[in-house]
Design a protein around this motif. Sequence first.
Motif, mmCIF file in Angstrom:
data_model
loop_
_atom_site.group_PDB
_atom_site.id
_atom_site.type_symbol
_atom_site.label_atom_id
_atom_site.label_comp_id
_atom_site.label_asym_id
_atom_site.label_seq_id
_atom_site.Cartn_x
_atom_site.Cartn_y
_atom_site.Cartn_z
ATOM 1 N N ARG A 194 -12.316 -9.454 4.711
ATOM 2 C CA ARG A 194 -12.138 -8.014 4.923
ATOM 3 C C ARG A 194 -10.990 -7.730 5.879
ATOM 4 N NH1 ARG A 194 -18.484 -6.470 5.720
ATOM 5 N NH2 ARG A 194 -19.095 -6.498 3.543
ATOM 6 N N TYR B 230 -5.475 3.746 6.051
ATOM 7 C CA TYR B 230 -6.865 3.395 5.780
ATOM 8 C C TYR B 230 -7.810 4.584 5.970
ATOM 9 C CZ TYR B 230 -5.984 -1.537 5.062
ATOM 10 O OH TYR B 230 -5.558 -2.734 4.541
ATOM 11 N N HIS C 195 -7.729 -6.542 7.608
ATOM 12 C CA HIS C 195 -6.781 -5.449 7.439
ATOM 13 C C HIS C 195 -5.714 -5.665 8.502
ATOM 14 C CE1 HIS C 195 -9.500 -3.383 4.688
ATOM 15 N NE2 HIS C 195 -10.456 -3.529 5.576
ATOM 16 N N ARG D 85 -1.494 -7.543 4.348
ATOM 17 C CA ARG D 85 -2.760 -8.264 4.541
ATOM 18 C C ARG D 85 -2.429 -9.727 4.836
ATOM 19 N NH1 ARG D 85 -7.497 -5.640 2.615
ATOM 20 N NH2 ARG D 85 -8.543 -7.633 2.360
ATOM 21 N N TYR E 98 0.801 -1.216 0.000
ATOM 22 C CA TYR E 98 0.000 0.000 0.000
ATOM 23 C C TYR E 98 0.839 1.273 0.000
ATOM 24 C CZ TYR E 98 -3.870 -3.160 0.906
ATOM 25 O OH TYR E 98 -4.795 -4.166 0.807
#
Length: 401
Positions: free
Chosen positions: A228, A263, A230, A219, A136
Amino acid sequence: MTSPIETLPKEQCFGCAACAAACPTDCIEMTYGQDGFLYPQVDESRCVACGRCEGVCPALSPAAPFNTKGEYYTVQLNDRDALARSSSGGVFWGLANEVIGRSGIVVGCAMDNDMLPTHVMACSREEVMPMQGSKYVQSYVDPELYRNIKGALDSGKLVLFTGTPCQVAALTRYLGADRPNLWTVDLVCHGVASRGVWRHYVTEIEEKHRGKVVGVSFRSKKLDAHPRNHTLLFVINRLGEKSSEAFEVGGRALDDPFGSSFYHNRILRESCYTCPFSCERRVGDFTIGDYGVLDSGLPNSDGLSFCSINSVKGRQLWEETKQRFMFERLPASYSQINLEQPTLRPSGRDAMRAMRYDSEHPERDINLRLQITLADRIKQLLPEGFKAAIKRVLHKLREAG
């Protein structure tokens, strides 16, 4: 002479380095800005104002997207070992293996020795493995890599390139024409975090645990295989000890200062908030991302991928690869927030304006304090569907205003 890149506002720059790759006099160098992102810097004494940098820049000369919405699928890799190494359903690994099996080249993002994401070329499955998993933080595409990709294509090699939509658009513009032996894969991109902020945080982790970070997973399925999930997991070698004695630290990304800041969109590149590629019409032959819907007909405990097939060329490769997957066609109504609009810019992003950044020592002099706010905690309690609906409403209000 003044290069057109010099007049491009930093808020619009994607940091793709295509301009540096295209420059015939090598007068463009990618350097760190105060926010820890890379920007082009032009040596005007060597610039001949040829305009090639403008021609390849996806901000100044956007690549044309495919004209129609792609065919949407939810996908899971049959290879369970490779699936365990993937962040979601492993669709990238399946496509990459098909190309490698044809003696082709895969270009994607891997972490370098300093734990900074960097695009590299792979000619074997072993070299592709470090590309698996989400990163990310914004990756660096060396200008020379663009030239190497062009050289491989010119020699007839098959190439699979994966990256953010702006990176795919940059490569498309750099090449100047579609290549029958090139497939591009763009990501459903939330936005990319600052390299400077990330390196600073890795240094903090190393100091705290008195070791060297030698691996990271954004992840990790070791911690949570929920679709889902995180998570943020660091692999650390204690200083002076063998790699076999490495240990792991991490947990929920939303409980981590860097993870929470990412996030909640506070450390993204400025151009991410106005990204023209956050739409259904894509620039890649494929679009891939996480698929977090819980009611899929496929087993979702090990992760699922979203995959959009956007071109005739992409459809041909899919037909030759699909036996590697379990998959289901998604309804035309399916969408994700970043297939509709860019990520909303939070007020907390302004804190990055106060950053100081030392390009020679990326671990120093960043005074942005990563933190988890009360607002972050409240957002964590809201259902995903409710948060997505709120984002759509806010986006429409901003457009109307």
